[in-house]
Design a protein around this motif. Structure first.
Motif, PDB file in Angstrom:
ATOM      1  N   ARG A  60       0.858  -1.184   0.000  1.00  0.00           N
ATOM      2  CA  ARG A  60       0.000   0.000   0.000  1.00  0.00           C
ATOM      3  C   ARG A  60       0.891   1.230   0.000  1.00  0.00           C
ATOM      4  O   ARG A  60       1.851   1.315   0.769  1.00  0.00           O
ATOM      5  N   ASP A 120     -10.427  -7.056  -0.470  1.00  0.00           N
ATOM      6  CA  ASP A 120     -10.312  -8.260  -1.297  1.00  0.00           C
ATOM      7  C   ASP A 120     -11.533  -9.164  -1.081  1.00  0.00           C
ATOM      8  O   ASP A 120     -11.643  -9.825  -0.048  1.00  0.00           O
ATOM      9  N   THR A 146     -12.244 -11.325  -3.627  1.00  0.00           N
ATOM     10  CA  THR A 146     -12.089 -12.213  -4.790  1.00  0.00           C
ATOM     11  C   THR A 146     -12.099 -13.687  -4.399  1.00  0.00           C
ATOM     12  O   THR A 146     -12.180 -14.544  -5.290  1.00  0.00           O
ATOM     13  N   ASP A 153      -4.058 -12.616  -6.887  1.00  0.00           N
ATOM     14  CA  ASP A 153      -2.998 -12.543  -5.865  1.00  0.00           C
ATOM     15  C   ASP A 153      -1.832 -11.727  -6.404  1.00  0.00           C
ATOM     16  O   ASP A 153      -1.779 -10.518  -6.228  1.00  0.00           O
ATOM     17  N   ASP A 154      -0.896 -12.372  -7.114  1.00  0.00           N
ATOM     18  CA  ASP A 154       0.276 -11.627  -7.583  1.00  0.00           C
ATOM     19  C   ASP A 154      -0.078 -10.801  -8.831  1.00  0.00           C
ATOM     20  O   ASP A 154      -1.173 -10.932  -9.384  1.00  0.00           O
ATOM     21  N   TYR A 201      -3.514  -6.679  -8.293  1.00  0.00           N
ATOM     22  CA  TYR A 201      -2.777  -7.585  -7.405  1.00  0.00           C
ATOM     23  C   TYR A 201      -3.209  -7.324  -5.971  1.00  0.00           C
ATOM     24  O   TYR A 201      -3.765  -6.271  -5.641  1.00  0.00           O
ATOM     25  N   ARG A 202      -2.949  -8.318  -5.130  1.00  0.00           N
ATOM     26  CA  ARG A 202      -3.319  -8.228  -3.724  1.00  0.00           C
ATOM     27  C   ARG A 202      -2.204  -7.516  -2.967  1.00  0.00           C
ATOM     28  O   ARG A 202      -1.019  -7.718  -3.254  1.00  0.00           O
ATOM     29  N   ASN A 262      -5.518  -7.118   3.448  1.00  0.00           N
ATOM     30  CA  ASN A 262      -6.638  -7.732   2.759  1.00  0.00           C
ATOM     31  C   ASN A 262      -7.252  -6.825   1.679  1.00  0.00           C
ATOM     32  O   ASN A 262      -8.465  -6.650   1.628  1.00  0.00           O
ATOM     33  N   SER A 263      -6.392  -6.268   0.842  1.00  0.00           N
ATOM     34  CA  SER A 263      -6.879  -5.348  -0.185  1.00  0.00           C
ATOM     35  C   SER A 263      -6.407  -5.770  -1.571  1.00  0.00           C
ATOM     36  O   SER A 263      -5.393  -6.464  -1.715  1.00  0.00           O
ATOM     37  N   ILE A 264      -7.155  -5.301  -2.562  1.00  0.00           N
ATOM     38  CA  ILE A 264      -6.750  -5.471  -3.963  1.00  0.00           C
ATOM     39  C   ILE A 264      -6.513  -4.082  -4.540  1.00  0.00           C
ATOM     40  O   ILE A 264      -7.355  -3.189  -4.415  1.00  0.00           O
ATOM     41  N   TYR A 265      -5.325  -3.905  -5.125  1.00  0.00           N
ATOM     42  CA  TYR A 265      -5.053  -2.683  -5.887  1.00  0.00           C
ATOM     43  C   TYR A 265      -5.355  -2.994  -7.337  1.00  0.00           C
ATOM     44  O   TYR A 265      -4.972  -4.042  -7.837  1.00  0.00           O
ATOM     45  N   GLN A 312     -11.824 -14.215 -13.234  1.00  0.00           N
ATOM     46  CA  GLN A 312     -11.112 -12.988 -12.832  1.00  0.00           C
ATOM     47  C   GLN A 312     -11.697 -11.788 -13.571  1.00  0.00           C
ATOM     48  O   GLN A 312     -11.973 -10.744 -12.987  1.00  0.00           O
TER      49      GLN A 312
END
Ligand SMILES: Cc1cc2nc3c(=O)[nH]c(=O)nc-3n(C[C@H](O)[C@H](O)[C@H](O)COP(=O)(O)OP(=O)(O)OC[C@H]3O[C@@H](n4cnc5c(N)ncnc54)[C@H](O)[C@@H]3O)c2cc1C
Length: 403
Positions: A103, A191, A193, A198-199, A213-214, A218-221, A258
């Motif tokens: 982050r 997140d 999902t 993930d990556d 990506y994670r 516990n977040s997704i950017y 996805q």
């Protein structure tokens, strides 16, 4: 000697910490935000293996602190929105270490805390005035917490105040950025999902691309791009939920799991996207006749395609810290010599990284074919450039001996 650094972002914080304990140096880093106020940087970012290696070499303790707040960036996968895999690159095949994904706000927090008292918060710059005595020194008038103050006879000014640098604007006028013709939006969300993402991954529908990506907590950017007229603003009608759903959904309507999660997210009416345009500023590292160094985005605002903005801010700063520390230890206290060495160490490297980032943006341009474009990225010439990008991070050998 008095060193002033304007801006405690990525470059400024690392520089302030890196110089704070050098004997004979007095370091003041002036940051406009209040202490603890990192919220404006609300998304995520990936940092390349080149910056990881540079920081591990220059400041291993700081590298460890950043690593503790990051996930490893181990792979770079590219597929179509329908789920056809186009590339799956393992970073370890190219560099000895992985990158980081984290982050943005956490990166700032860790770097600023590590710089400690060298950073003075709530400072706005009122005037930067070069001395007329030929010494290259400057005076800085600023307001700190509402009170007018000054730093006089500053031996070296480091402008680390980002892409819209006030210092650079003062010396060079408004930046004439090169527009690429691509809109970019980004967001950070919880997140939900269930492990789908993930990556680091990218998904294409024609030249329209999503990336996600994670990151910790516990977040997704995620971020998205699509072509727009070169030099134009982003048309409002392209920002609507319907337009975004259309942009990222293939003509046959077939989305991978996805892809469906991503399209549902970006086209959700309540989602708040941050918008920008891909652009590059002219490269500049210093001013003639005055002891002024541009560091990070103030020097080399680049397209974010290869995730090298913050990465280069780290790399350049590590190089600058190493050079100043080595020259100061050898009794060289002339900032003009420091600037000469830093410029020689960074000029060609930054030009290469900016050009390579621009070259890698080919698949984002109007009319691009992402399948053919991604296939090219698996071939030897691109892979060789990537190896150079991820591994040629240091101060060139022998450079200091020639100063
Ligand atoms: C959409 C997008 C996605 C990106 N993704 C990535 C990525 O994945 N990986 C990557 O490596 N990079 C990425 N970047 C680039 C990266 O964020 C920047 O390159 C990086 O933050 C530059 O660091 P810096 O220290 O030069 O500037 P900044 O981090 O911007 O810091 C500048 C500092 O100066 C302060 N400041 C500004 N003006 C003044 C003033 N007048 N007085 C006092 N203080 C001032 C600011 O408050 C700030 O703290 C992305 C950028 C964008 C726009």
């Amino acid at each position: 000697m008095k060193i002033a650094i304007i801006g405690a972002g990525v470059a400024g914080s690392i520089m302030a910490r890196g110089l704070a304990d050098v004997p004979g140096l007095e370091v003041h880093c002036l940051e406009r935000i209040a202490p603890g106020e990192h919220a404006e940087s609300g998304t995520g970012l990936n940092i390349g293996p080149n910056a990881v290696q540079a920081l591990q070499q220059t400041d291993p303790e700081l590298a460890q602190r950043v690593a503790e707040t990051s996930f490893g960036w181990r792979s770079w996968r590219v597929s179509t929105m329908g789920g056809q895999e186009l590339m799956n690159l393992k970073l370890k095949d190219i560099a000895p270490v992985d990158g980081w994904r984290l982050r943005w706000a956490e990166l700032y927090r860790v770097l600023r805390e590590a710089a400690g008292d060298s950073i003075r918060y709530s400072c706005t710059i009122d005037a930067v005035t070069p001395k007329l005595d030929g010494s290259g020194r400057l005076d800085i008038a600023f307001t700190e917490g509402g009170r007018r103050k000054a730093l006089t006879d500053v031996d070296l000014l480091v402008a680390a105040d980002g892409r819209f640098s006030q210092v650079r604007t003062q010396f060079r006028g408004p930046v004439n950025a090169r527009q690429v013709g691509v809109a970019i939006f980004r967001l950070l969300v919880p997140d939900t999902t269930g492990g789908l993402i993930d990556d680091y991954e990218q998904w294409f529908n024609g030249p329209n691309r999503l990336l996600g990506y994670r990151v910790p907590e516990n977040s997704i950017y995620m971020s998205g791009t699509f072509p727009i007229p070169v030099g134009g603003e982003i048309p409002e009608e392209m920002k609507t939920p319907e337009a975004l759903r259309h942009a990222f959904t293939p003509a046959d309507g077939q989305l991978s799991d996805q892809g469906r999660w991503l399209v549902d997210l970006v086209s959700h009416p309540a989602v708040e996207l941050h918008w920008a345009r891909l652009q590059e500023s002219p490269l500049c590292l210093r001013e003639e006749g005055v002891n002024l160094l541009y560091l990070g985005d103030s020097s080399n605002g680049m397209v974010p395609t290869l995730g090298q903005g913050a990465t280069q801010a780290v790399e350049s700063t590590c190089a600058a810290v190493e050079i100043i520390r080595a020259l100061a230890a050898a009794g060289q206290h002339d900032p003009a010599l420091w600037l000469q060495a830093i410029t020689r160490a960074r000029q060609d490297r930054l030009r290469f990284v900016m050009d390579f980032s621009m070259e890698a943006s080919d698949t984002l341009l109007a009319g691009a074919d992402p399948v053919a474009g991604t296939a090219k990225k698996t071939e030897a010439p691109f892979q060789a450039s990537l190896a150079r990008l991820y591994n040629d991070y240091g101060v060139p050998e022998g450079l200091l001996e020639t100063v």
